[in-house]
Write an enzyme that holds these catalytic residues in place. Structure first.
Site, PDB file in Angstrom:
ATOM      1  N   LYS A  55     -19.275  12.149 -26.363  1.00 31.21           N
ATOM      2  CA  LYS A  55     -17.956  12.909 -26.936  1.00 31.21           C
ATOM      3  C   LYS A  55     -17.460  13.684 -25.804  1.00 31.21           C
ATOM      4  O   LYS A  55     -18.099  15.137 -25.307  1.00 31.21           O
ATOM      5  CB  LYS A  55     -18.383  13.792 -28.115  1.00 31.21           C
ATOM      6  CG  LYS A  55     -17.367  14.314 -29.365  1.00 31.21           C
ATOM      7  CD  LYS A  55     -18.021  15.704 -30.168  1.00 31.21           C
ATOM      8  CE  LYS A  55     -17.298  16.336 -29.094  1.00 31.21           C
ATOM      9  NZ  LYS A  55     -15.952  17.039 -29.440  1.00 31.21           N
ATOM     10  N   GLU A  88     -27.760  23.375 -21.928  1.00 25.45           N
ATOM     11  CA  GLU A  88     -26.974  23.869 -20.545  1.00 25.45           C
ATOM     12  C   GLU A  88     -25.791  24.643 -21.605  1.00 25.45           C
ATOM     13  O   GLU A  88     -24.940  24.115 -21.354  1.00 25.45           O
ATOM     14  CB  GLU A  88     -26.086  22.778 -19.235  1.00 25.45           C
ATOM     15  CG  GLU A  88     -27.354  21.281 -19.482  1.00 25.45           C
ATOM     16  CD  GLU A  88     -28.011  21.697 -18.523  1.00 25.45           C
ATOM     17  OE1 GLU A  88     -28.153  23.024 -17.291  1.00 25.45           O
ATOM     18  OE2 GLU A  88     -29.484  21.259 -17.506  1.00 25.45           O
ATOM     19  N   CYS A  90     -19.442  27.935 -15.904  1.00 25.78           N
ATOM     20  CA  CYS A  90     -20.615  29.161 -16.462  1.00 25.78           C
ATOM     21  C   CYS A  90     -21.159  30.341 -15.783  1.00 25.78           C
ATOM     22  O   CYS A  90     -22.089  30.642 -15.798  1.00 25.78           O
ATOM     23  CB  CYS A  90     -21.329  28.264 -17.306  1.00 25.78           C
ATOM     24  SG  CYS A  90     -21.619  26.742 -15.975  1.00 25.78           S
ATOM     25  N   GLU A 133     -19.842  37.017 -21.772  1.00 22.47           N
ATOM     26  CA  GLU A 133     -19.031  36.114 -21.059  1.00 22.47           C
ATOM     27  C   GLU A 133     -18.267  35.750 -20.969  1.00 22.47           C
ATOM     28  O   GLU A 133     -17.449  35.574 -22.475  1.00 22.47           O
ATOM     29  CB  GLU A 133     -20.051  34.844 -21.104  1.00 22.47           C
ATOM     30  CG  GLU A 133     -19.553  33.579 -20.294  1.00 22.47           C
ATOM     31  CD  GLU A 133     -19.683  31.918 -20.242  1.00 22.47           C
ATOM     32  OE1 GLU A 133     -20.464  31.735 -19.268  1.00 22.47           O
ATOM     33  OE2 GLU A 133     -20.365  31.901 -21.195  1.00 22.47           O
TER      34      GLU A 133
END
Length: 491
Positions: free
Chosen positions: A186, A261, A295, A394
């Site tokens: 996806k 992840e 990230c 974040e």
């Protein structure tokens, strides 16, 4: 600034009435469509097919049917298929690079120089690795003739995010395919273009139908159903910790192996003996790479108080001269944020940070050029206490939070205070000190005098809120996609 013309192949691809999926080797259209927005303009640039639960079921069944032949194909033949795909990627580098830049908002030279070629190298790396791998291991046991056989799982599902759609597709699927699994992907509904163009190259490379199936759509409609599908044997998700926990829970309830992840809130530790010019340049590049939508970026900068003023001046100068511009301008160093939602997220964090007591070292501003109608922001820096939201959470934008320190042991403790654990860096001319400090930082990756260090054969992964279930880019990744089966006979 020199703007390159749009490749005719890119124009033809984008101008389709509906860009289709690839399921069981067939270009598949759907009744529903999604608009893809160019972040440089804020306007639609293409229309793609929109997936559903039925799409997921069709793709999973195709991958399940293709698994027996692909998993038993001679390993050299399987490797040749992946090498041919790598060659097709290189032959179409310019088309893929333009699509990646238009879709994500990243500078064309980054797509040309890193994302696309490094993705092609990934298929070559794992193709070579699978021909050299050890698929059996003899066990030295008294009175038992025994060995372990390593076998592919079956259908592996992948959900990829919007920030590095092409690179992450390669990092995720290449080891799984090389190990003999089939895959269902996806792609992000925000940035699906390079992945959907790859469908054409998959067909041309001669990979059997059903081995790679890919579609796009939102998470509830066709992400969660992928994790829940009864034919799924292995799951991989790359994205936020919040969604990662949901995927992990779904897989945990079904005992499906799951690789997560996830995000990060990395730190850079700049010691009093660091090369401040190198640190300033390296960290400025870290938060402007992909407009900070990375990230593993270092977004908390711990600077020894004796070096704080000099470092701050150097990094401010580096950021102020960053060339912000259109994604197909060859001199652009930083493009727009990926979407209106991401633009609002970053500006909202900045506002909350100031309201919470942070001070601006370099203020958040929009570029002066009135021709830039998309989601552009300049790099910006804050400083303040460690209870501030911009220190803790974040943000995923071109920003960092500067924190002075006196004692290195105290700095390490403060860096390790958050529950993330993806990537940190240490900057020091004393390599013994650098290695000692890097070893004490809790993360999957500790880099020395650099940030964002990637190479095939160098493991990359996270701990704590930054992920579990293995990493990418190394032999360990390949073996993650093989299950162990013990064969034993009493003597």
């Amino acid at each position: 600034m020199p703007t390159i013309p749009q490749n005719p192949e890119v124009s033809a691809f984008l101008n389709q009435k509906q860009i289709p999926f690839l399921i069981d080797g067939v270009a598949t259209a759907t009744e529903e469509s999604l608009a893809v927005i160019d972040p440089a303009t804020g306007s639609p640039v293409a229309t793609v097919a929109a997936g559903s639960k039925a799409t997921v079921d069709q793709a999973m069944k195709a991958a399940h049917s293709a698994f027996p032949a692909w998993s038993t194909m001679p390993v050299e033949d399987r490797a040749n298929c992946l090498h041919r795909l790598a060659d097709k990627i290189r032959a179409n580098l310019e088309t893929l690079a333009q699509l990646e830049s238009i879709d994500v908002g990243k500078p064309i030279e980054i797509s040309r120089g890193f994302d696309i070629p490094f993705g092609a190298d990934c298929f070559d790396y794992f193709a070579d690795l699978c021909t050299k791998a050890n698929y059996t291991k003899t066990l030295d046991l008294p009175d038992i003739d025994a060995h372990i056989e390593r076998k592919p799982f079956g259908v592996c599902g992948f959900i990829f995010p919007w920030n590095f759609p092409f690179t992450l597709f390669c990092w995720g699927t290449a080891p799984a395919l090389a190990a003999g699994n089939t895959v269902v992907v996806k792609a992000s509904e925000v940035t699906p273009l390079s992945t959907l163009y790859l469908a054409k190259l998959i067909k041309e490379s001669g990979i059997p139908d059903g081995v790679i199936n890919l579609y796009t759509g939102d998470g509830p409609a066709c992400g969660q159903p992928l994790a829940e599908h009864p034919l799924l044997k292995h799951m991989s998700f790359t994205g936020s910790p919040q969604v990662g926990k949901l995927i992990g829970k779904i897989c945990g309830e079904r005992l499906v192996p799951c690789k997560l992840e996830l995000g990060g809130k990395g730190a850079a530790l700049i010691t009093k003996d660091a090369d401040l010019e190198a640190a300033a340049e390296g960290l400025a590049n870290a938060i402007t790479l992909n407009t900070g939508q990375v990230c593993c970026t270092a977004t908390r900068w711990f600077v020894h108080s004796s070096a704080q003023e000099a470092f701050t001046n150097l990094v401010r100068a580096a950021l102020e001269k960053t060339k912000i511009g259109g994604t197909l301008d060859t001199e652009t160093q930083m493009g727009p944020l990926v979407s209106r939602a991401q633009y609002e997220r970053v500006t909202d964090y900045y506002k909350k940070g100031l309201e919470g007591g942070a001070q601006a070292v370099l203020e958040l501003e929009e570029p002066a050029s009135g021709s830039q109608t998309g989601y552009y922001l300049k790099p910006h820096l804050l400083t303040g206490d460690e209870e501030n939201i911009c220190y803790k959470e974040e943000i995923f934008g071109p920003t960092a939070y500067i924190v002075p320190f006196e004692d290195e042991a105290d700095a390490v403790e403060r860096i390790n205070c958050l529950s993330y654990g993806l990537a940190n860096s240490v900057w020091s001319t004393d390599l013994e000190r650098a290695h000692r400090l890097a070893s004490k930082l809790v993360a999957g990756n500790s880099w020395i005098n650099a940030h964002n260090v990637f190479a095939y054969g160098l493991p990359y992964g996270g701990v704590n809120l930054s992920g579990l279930g293995g990493g990418v880019n190394s032999p360990e990744t390949f073996y993650d996609y093989l299950r162990n089966q013990t064969i034993a006979r009493p003597l």
